[in-house]
Design a protein around this motif. Sequence first.
Motif, PDB file in Angstrom:
ATOM      1  N   PRO A   1       0.806  -1.222   0.000  1.00 41.58           N
ATOM      2  CA  PRO A   1       0.000   0.000   0.000  1.00 41.58           C
ATOM      3  C   PRO A   1       0.836   1.268   0.000  1.00 41.58           C
ATOM      4  O   PRO A   1       0.494   2.253   0.652  1.00 41.58           O
ATOM      5  N   MET A   2       1.927   1.281  -0.737  1.00 43.79           N
ATOM      6  CA  MET A   2       2.823   2.436  -0.753  1.00 43.79           C
ATOM      7  C   MET A   2       2.585   3.292  -1.992  1.00 43.79           C
ATOM      8  O   MET A   2       2.311   2.762  -3.069  1.00 43.79           O
ATOM      9  N   PRO A   3       2.637   4.625  -1.852  1.00 45.28           N
ATOM     10  CA  PRO A   3       2.429   5.491  -3.018  1.00 45.28           C
ATOM     11  C   PRO A   3       3.391   5.146  -4.151  1.00 45.28           C
ATOM     12  O   PRO A   3       4.560   4.839  -3.920  1.00 45.28           O
ATOM     13  N   MET A   4       2.892   5.222  -5.365  1.00 50.23           N
ATOM     14  CA  MET A   4       3.685   4.878  -6.540  1.00 50.23           C
ATOM     15  C   MET A   4       3.554   5.987  -7.581  1.00 50.23           C
ATOM     16  O   MET A   4       2.433   6.339  -7.973  1.00 50.23           O
ATOM     17  N   GLY A   5       4.666   6.565  -7.987  1.00 54.81           N
ATOM     18  CA  GLY A   5       4.646   7.588  -9.028  1.00 54.81           C
ATOM     19  C   GLY A   5       4.921   8.993  -8.539  1.00 54.81           C
ATOM     20  O   GLY A   5       4.839   9.943  -9.321  1.00 54.81           O
ATOM     21  N   SER A   6       5.267   9.151  -7.252  1.00 58.89           N
ATOM     22  CA  SER A   6       5.538  10.503  -6.746  1.00 58.89           C
ATOM     23  C   SER A   6       6.752  11.136  -7.422  1.00 58.89           C
ATOM     24  O   SER A   6       6.900  12.362  -7.445  1.00 58.89           O
ATOM     25  N   GLU A   7       7.613  10.281  -8.019  1.00 55.57           N
ATOM     26  CA  GLU A   7       8.792  10.812  -8.711  1.00 55.57           C
ATOM     27  C   GLU A   7       8.424  11.612  -9.966  1.00 55.57           C
ATOM     28  O   GLU A   7       9.269  12.296 -10.546  1.00 55.57           O
ATOM     29  N   HIS A   8       7.160  11.537 -10.383  1.00 57.32           N
ATOM     30  CA  HIS A   8       6.714  12.305 -11.558  1.00 57.32           C
ATOM     31  C   HIS A   8       6.289  13.726 -11.196  1.00 57.32           C
ATOM     32  O   HIS A   8       5.843  14.475 -12.076  1.00 57.32           O
ATOM     33  N   ALA A   9       6.392  14.099  -9.934  1.00 56.75           N
ATOM     34  CA  ALA A   9       5.875  15.398  -9.486  1.00 56.75           C
ATOM     35  C   ALA A   9       6.459  16.553 -10.286  1.00 56.75           C
ATOM     36  O   ALA A   9       5.736  17.471 -10.703  1.00 56.75           O
ATOM     37  N   ALA A  10       7.763  16.552 -10.511  1.00 55.23           N
ATOM     38  CA  ALA A  10       8.383  17.654 -11.258  1.00 55.23           C
ATOM     39  C   ALA A  10       7.871  17.711 -12.687  1.00 55.23           C
ATOM     40  O   ALA A  10       7.617  18.795 -13.230  1.00 55.23           O
ATOM     41  N   ALA A  11       7.688  16.544 -13.304  1.00 54.91           N
ATOM     42  CA  ALA A  11       7.174  16.505 -14.681  1.00 54.91           C
ATOM     43  C   ALA A  11       5.721  16.987 -14.718  1.00 54.91           C
ATOM     44  O   ALA A  11       5.325  17.705 -15.655  1.00 54.91           O
ATOM     45  N   PHE A  12       4.926  16.622 -13.706  1.00 58.71           N
ATOM     46  CA  PHE A  12       3.549  17.111 -13.628  1.00 58.71           C
ATOM     47  C   PHE A  12       3.546  18.638 -13.548  1.00 58.71           C
ATOM     48  O   PHE A  12       2.810  19.317 -14.275  1.00 58.71           O
ATOM     49  N   ALA A  13       4.357  19.161 -12.638  1.00 54.67           N
ATOM     50  CA  ALA A  13       4.383  20.606 -12.420  1.00 54.67           C
ATOM     51  C   ALA A  13       4.863  21.350 -13.669  1.00 54.67           C
ATOM     52  O   ALA A  13       4.314  22.395 -14.032  1.00 54.67           O
ATOM     53  N   ASP A  14       5.878  20.820 -14.336  1.00 61.12           N
ATOM     54  CA  ASP A  14       6.382  21.456 -15.556  1.00 61.12           C
ATOM     55  C   ASP A  14       5.314  21.467 -16.646  1.00 61.12           C
ATOM     56  O   ASP A  14       5.108  22.477 -17.333  1.00 61.12           O
ATOM     57  N   ALA A  15       4.633  20.335 -16.818  1.00 64.75           N
ATOM     58  CA  ALA A  15       3.626  20.215 -17.876  1.00 64.75           C
ATOM     59  C   ALA A  15       2.478  21.199 -17.674  1.00 64.75           C
ATOM     60  O   ALA A  15       1.885  21.683 -18.642  1.00 64.75           O
ATOM     61  N   LEU A  16       2.193  21.518 -16.412  1.00 64.64           N
ATOM     62  CA  LEU A  16       1.063  22.400 -16.125  1.00 64.64           C
ATOM     63  C   LEU A  16       1.507  23.830 -15.834  1.00 64.64           C
ATOM     64  O   LEU A  16       0.703  24.655 -15.397  1.00 64.64           O
TER      65      LEU A  16
ATOM     66  N   VAL B   1       3.694  25.110 -13.615  1.00 62.98           N
ATOM     67  CA  VAL B   1       3.954  25.557 -12.235  1.00 62.98           C
ATOM     68  C   VAL B   1       5.186  24.832 -11.689  1.00 62.98           C
ATOM     69  O   VAL B   1       5.109  24.144 -10.669  1.00 62.98           O
ATOM     70  N   PRO B   2       6.342  24.974 -12.338  1.00 65.51           N
ATOM     71  CA  PRO B   2       7.528  24.233 -11.912  1.00 65.51           C
ATOM     72  C   PRO B   2       7.928  24.505 -10.474  1.00 65.51           C
ATOM     73  O   PRO B   2       8.554  23.662  -9.820  1.00 65.51           O
TER      74      PRO B   2
ATOM     75  N   LEU C   1      -5.213  23.800 -10.540  1.00 69.42           N
ATOM     76  CA  LEU C   1      -6.428  23.228 -11.116  1.00 69.42           C
ATOM     77  C   LEU C   1      -7.643  23.731 -10.338  1.00 69.42           C
ATOM     78  O   LEU C   1      -7.512  24.187  -9.195  1.00 69.42           O
ATOM     79  N   PRO C   2      -8.836  23.670 -10.923  1.00 68.24           N
ATOM     80  CA  PRO C   2     -10.026  24.151 -10.212  1.00 68.24           C
ATOM     81  C   PRO C   2     -10.203  23.436  -8.873  1.00 68.24           C
ATOM     82  O   PRO C   2     -10.327  22.212  -8.817  1.00 68.24           O
ATOM     83  N   GLY C   3     -10.238  24.203  -7.793  1.00 66.55           N
ATOM     84  CA  GLY C   3     -10.338  23.612  -6.463  1.00 66.55           C
ATOM     85  C   GLY C   3     -11.638  22.884  -6.206  1.00 66.55           C
ATOM     86  O   GLY C   3     -11.694  21.980  -5.364  1.00 66.55           O
ATOM     87  N   TRP C   4     -12.693  23.246  -6.938  1.00 66.90           N
ATOM     88  CA  TRP C   4     -13.991  22.621  -6.686  1.00 66.90           C
ATOM     89  C   TRP C   4     -14.028  21.152  -7.100  1.00 66.90           C
ATOM     90  O   TRP C   4     -14.963  20.432  -6.723  1.00 66.90           O
ATOM     91  N   LEU C   5     -13.016  20.685  -7.849  1.00 69.76           N
ATOM     92  CA  LEU C   5     -13.031  19.276  -8.271  1.00 69.76           C
ATOM     93  C   LEU C   5     -13.051  18.315  -7.090  1.00 69.76           C
ATOM     94  O   LEU C   5     -13.529  17.194  -7.198  1.00 69.76           O
TER      95      LEU C   5
END
Length: 245
Positions: free
Chosen positions: A128-143, A145-146, A180-184
């Motif tokens: 039950p361990m988080p998987m994919g947190s290493e993509h955080a920088a790529a997520f932020a760059d793509a959107l 907000v680096p 992203l829209p906070g209401w989501l």
Amino acid sequence: MALPWGVPSGTVGGPSGYTYGALAVRAPGERDRFLAALRTVRFSGWVAPDDDDWAVAVPTRAGTAVAGGRRGLLELGAEIARQFDAPVVAVRVLGDRQLVLVVWSGADEVGRYVSDPSHGVDDEAVLPMPMGSEHAAAFADALGVPEAADELEELLAEELDADSMIESERLAGVLRLLALPGWLVSAASLPRDVPLGPRAREFTRLGAGVPGVRGRLLGRAVDVVRRRRHPPPVVVDPPRADFFF
């Protein structure tokens, strides 16, 4: 982590909570095109009113097929990303015990994150361990907000205490950091008004791609079939205890 106003409280410490999801594409002024694309793939759910930055769709049932061709929310996200050549984000919360986040930049998937790969999996060896947190920088760059990369990675990597925290809380932080829209985080309120978001009457509701009363009737009929059609696993090779021993 404080629970923001408007976040559904779920059943903290219990076996289940809210299940909901949303698909957002950065396509200013292209809501009509987005709506047309969703109608073509026979999407069932709500399409938010026009927004300065994001076109948003909320599926009726986030945990099963949401469109034709057995498409789940993530498969629909990939299709929309190919059509729009723009940043696309899919978020999904299952029972307030699992958060899934996938980002595309045009047709290319930037990465995917799942907070608990073991949730809903009949395999005790899956961790039950988080998987994919290493993509955080790529997520932020793509959107665009680096500067949010470090804080986002810390948030995604955190293992929440299931007795006191829910994944809607983590999602609230993700939405803030990625602009992203906070209401989501309150999308589960539909078909009622969404706290801090659009009024219910401002959404366009589709049933199997059809608006209006006919769409509601068609959507109910299609939902009988779609609720039994579960999309592919978010990750095909989750972390397993037997790998470490």
